[in-house]
Design a protein around this motif. Structure first.
Motif, PDB file in Angstrom:
ATOM      1  N   LEU A  20     -23.924   6.000 -22.565  1.00  0.00           N
ATOM      2  CA  LEU A  20     -24.656   6.099 -21.306  1.00  0.00           C
ATOM      3  C   LEU A  20     -24.361   7.408 -20.581  1.00  0.00           C
ATOM      4  N   ALA A  21     -23.826   8.388 -21.296  1.00  0.00           N
ATOM      5  CA  ALA A  21     -23.523   9.677 -20.676  1.00  0.00           C
ATOM      6  C   ALA A  21     -24.780  10.369 -20.178  1.00  0.00           C
ATOM      7  N   ALA A  22     -25.934   9.979 -20.708  1.00  0.00           N
ATOM      8  CA  ALA A  22     -27.189  10.585 -20.264  1.00  0.00           C
ATOM      9  C   ALA A  22     -27.481  10.256 -18.798  1.00  0.00           C
ATOM     10  N   LEU A  23     -26.858   9.214 -18.267  1.00  0.00           N
ATOM     11  CA  LEU A  23     -27.056   8.864 -16.869  1.00  0.00           C
ATOM     12  C   LEU A  23     -26.294   9.790 -15.929  1.00  0.00           C
ATOM     13  N   GLY A  24     -25.441  10.614 -16.485  1.00  0.00           N
ATOM     14  CA  GLY A  24     -24.696  11.564 -15.670  1.00  0.00           C
ATOM     15  C   GLY A  24     -23.681  10.880 -14.780  1.00  0.00           C
ATOM     16  N   ALA A  25     -23.702  11.224 -13.506  1.00  0.00           N
ATOM     17  CA  ALA A  25     -22.714  10.716 -12.562  1.00  0.00           C
ATOM     18  C   ALA A  25     -23.104   9.377 -11.946  1.00  0.00           C
ATOM     19  N   LEU A  26     -24.263   8.845 -12.276  1.00  0.00           N
ATOM     20  CA  LEU A  26     -24.734   7.604 -11.658  1.00  0.00           C
ATOM     21  C   LEU A  26     -23.772   6.428 -11.857  1.00  0.00           C
ATOM     22  N   PRO A  27     -23.291   6.145 -13.084  1.00  0.00           N
ATOM     23  CA  PRO A  27     -22.366   5.011 -13.223  1.00  0.00           C
ATOM     24  C   PRO A  27     -21.085   5.182 -12.412  1.00  0.00           C
ATOM     25  N   VAL A  28     -20.565   6.407 -12.351  1.00  0.00           N
ATOM     26  CA  VAL A  28     -19.349   6.649 -11.588  1.00  0.00           C
ATOM     27  C   VAL A  28     -19.617   6.462 -10.098  1.00  0.00           C
ATOM     28  N   ALA A  29     -20.738   6.970  -9.617  1.00  0.00           N
ATOM     29  CA  ALA A  29     -21.085   6.801  -8.207  1.00  0.00           C
ATOM     30  C   ALA A  29     -21.242   5.329  -7.855  1.00  0.00           C
ATOM     31  N   LEU A  30     -21.865   4.572  -8.726  1.00  0.00           N
ATOM     32  CA  LEU A  30     -22.053   3.144  -8.455  1.00  0.00           C
ATOM     33  C   LEU A  30     -20.734   2.386  -8.443  1.00  0.00           C
ATOM     34  N   ILE A  31     -19.814   2.721  -9.355  1.00  0.00           N
ATOM     35  CA  ILE A  31     -18.526   2.015  -9.355  1.00  0.00           C
ATOM     36  C   ILE A  31     -17.702   2.393  -8.131  1.00  0.00           C
ATOM     37  N   VAL A  32     -17.814   3.630  -7.666  1.00  0.00           N
ATOM     38  CA  VAL A  32     -17.120   4.019  -6.435  1.00  0.00           C
ATOM     39  C   VAL A  32     -17.679   3.232  -5.252  1.00  0.00           C
ATOM     40  N   ILE A  33     -18.985   3.049  -5.201  1.00  0.00           N
ATOM     41  CA  ILE A  33     -19.595   2.259  -4.130  1.00  0.00           C
ATOM     42  C   ILE A  33     -19.147   0.799  -4.205  1.00  0.00           C
ATOM     43  N   VAL A  34     -19.110   0.240  -5.416  1.00  0.00           N
ATOM     44  CA  VAL A  34     -18.687  -1.158  -5.585  1.00  0.00           C
ATOM     45  C   VAL A  34     -17.229  -1.335  -5.182  1.00  0.00           C
ATOM     46  N   ILE A  35     -16.362  -0.421  -5.608  1.00  0.00           N
ATOM     47  CA  ILE A  35     -14.951  -0.515  -5.231  1.00  0.00           C
ATOM     48  C   ILE A  35     -14.808  -0.370  -3.720  1.00  0.00           C
ATOM     49  N   GLY A  36     -15.544   0.555  -3.142  1.00  0.00           N
ATOM     50  CA  GLY A  36     -15.452   0.762  -1.697  1.00  0.00           C
ATOM     51  C   GLY A  36     -15.934  -0.412  -0.885  1.00  0.00           C
ATOM     52  N   THR A  37     -17.022  -1.027  -1.305  1.00  0.00           N
ATOM     53  CA  THR A  37     -17.536  -2.171  -0.539  1.00  0.00           C
ATOM     54  C   THR A  37     -16.680  -3.414  -0.723  1.00  0.00           C
ATOM     55  N   SER A  38     -16.048  -3.541  -1.881  1.00  0.00           N
ATOM     56  CA  SER A  38     -15.222  -4.730  -2.096  1.00  0.00           C
ATOM     57  C   SER A  38     -13.819  -4.576  -1.528  1.00  0.00           C
ATOM     58  N   LEU A  39     -13.254  -3.369  -1.563  1.00  0.00           N
ATOM     59  CA  LEU A  39     -11.882  -3.166  -1.098  1.00  0.00           C
ATOM     60  C   LEU A  39     -11.774  -2.202   0.076  1.00  0.00           C
ATOM     61  N   GLY A  40     -12.883  -1.645   0.526  1.00  0.00           N
ATOM     62  CA  GLY A  40     -12.846  -0.646   1.584  1.00  0.00           C
ATOM     63  C   GLY A  40     -12.349  -1.164   2.917  1.00  0.00           C
ATOM     64  N   GLY A  41     -12.604  -2.416   3.212  1.00  0.00           N
ATOM     65  CA  GLY A  41     -12.129  -2.974   4.477  1.00  0.00           C
ATOM     66  C   GLY A  41     -10.621  -3.047   4.575  1.00  0.00           C
TER      67      GLY A  41
END
Length: 101
Positions: A20-41
């Motif tokens: 899935l490297a063709a997606l570029g930074a999208l998977p990394v950006a999405l996992i950062v958002i998921v981690i932030g919304t679940s543990l950001g508080g």
């Protein structure tokens, strides 16, 4: 999870652009958002040690009127946690992602 996703979506062996490297930074950006919304508080989005230590050191050094303590008892968690998590993710990727072996 962040390191594991980066390795998993990285395309496998060095130099290959498969997976899935063709997606570029999208998977990394999405996992950062998921981690932030679940543990950001509870952690203040402290998945990067500099994100926690920089403001903590500034809070400690700056003369802010009426400030509380800088909570140094917790300061090791955002430093040691990502290091241990990154090491575990590297090991887990070798075990769970047969593309990399």
């Amino acid at each position: 999870m962040l390191v594991f996703v980066v390795i998993a979506f990285g395309g496998g062996r060095q130099g290959e652009a498969g997976g899935l490297a063709a997606l570029g930074a999208l998977p990394v950006a999405l996992i950062v958002i998921v981690i932030g919304t679940s543990l950001g508080g509870p952690t203040g989005y402290a998945i990067n040690p500099a994100r926690d230590l920089g403001p903590r050191i500034a809070h400690f050094l700056l003369p802010i009127k009426g400030k509380g303590g800088s909570d140094w008892a917790y300061s090791w968690v955002p430093v040691v946690g990502p290091v241990i998590g990154g090491l575990l993710a590297g090991w887990a990727s070798v075990v769970l992602l047969p593309i990399l072996t």
